[in-house]
Design an enzyme around this catalytic site. Structure first.
Site, PDB file in Angstrom:
ATOM      1  N   CYS A   1       0.982  -1.345  -0.093  1.00 34.89           N
ATOM      2  CA  CYS A   1       0.067   0.076   0.138  1.00 34.89           C
ATOM      3  C   CYS A   1       0.927   1.350   0.035  1.00 34.89           C
ATOM      4  CB  CYS A   1      -0.872   0.065   1.231  1.00 34.89           C
ATOM      5  SG  CYS A   1      -2.088  -1.333   1.181  1.00 34.89           S
ATOM      6  N   SER A   2       1.903   1.109   0.808  1.00 31.59           N
ATOM      7  CA  SER A   2       2.742   2.619   0.964  1.00 31.59           C
ATOM      8  C   SER A   2       3.757   2.402  -0.492  1.00 31.59           C
ATOM      9  CB  SER A   2       3.608   2.087   2.167  1.00 31.59           C
ATOM     10  OG  SER A   2       3.009   2.400   3.292  1.00 31.59           O
TER      11      SER A   2
END
Length: 179
Positions: free
Chosen positions: A66-67
């Site tokens: 996600c990051s």
């Protein structure tokens, strides 16, 4: 006794992920108006889906995939605006403290991308996109997905088969879907 309680809690999370998640939303359907939070854990809001909007659902703030996915949406923000997108919402089944800290980490200079806390998972569940991530993330979470909505109606949706992967939900592909 503690192991019994722990086991019961895990079973409840698993059952919640199954029961809470409705049928997956499809093109043409209305995005449900459910309360979420943005920046303030004491203030509930609903997403403003007037015009064209992007909803990026992610399994968890601060997770590696996600990051690495979200920064491209931040970098492409002006490209989305040029294609008529009003808002880009990054929605995670996390609390508002976490999503706010994640936004500050990913965009220390600020961004128009809005980070949304679906702290109870009700919004994601209403989309039919909640899954049991108890083993890795401790609770039900959002499947990795992108919805392009026009005035609250789904125009386009893509959901990753494996929530750890970023393929069809990468910013480049979503930009290509926009007229």
């Amino acid at each position: 006794m503690a192991s019994f309680i722990t086991g019961a809690a895990r079973a409840a999370h698993s059952a919640a992920a199954t029961i809470l998640s409705a049928a997956q939303i499809t093109a043409g359907e209305e995005v449900p108006a459910k309360s979420v939070k943005e920046d303030d854990p004491d203030k509930s809001v609903t997403l403003d889906l007037t015009g064209k909007n992007i909803i990026l659902g992610v399994p968890g703030a601060f997770t590696p995939s996600c990051s690495s996915q979200v920064p491209q949406y931040i970098a492409d923000y002006d490209k989305y605006k040029a294609k008529g997108v009003n808002n880009i919402y990054v929605v995670a089944v996390n609390d508002a403290f976490v999503t706010k800290a994640w936004k500050e980490k990913l965009a220390p200079q600020g961004t128009g991308v809005r980070f949304i806390a679906d702290d109870k998972g009700e919004f994601t569940s209403g989309l039919g996109l909640l899954f049991d991530a108890t083993g890795l993330l401790g609770s039900p979470r959002s499947k990795r997905h992108v919805i392009v909505a026009q005035d609250s109606k789904v125009e386009y949706i893509t959901v990753e088969d494996d929530p750890a992967m970023v393929t069809t939900t990468a910013s480049k592909g979503v930009l290509a879907q926009l007229a």
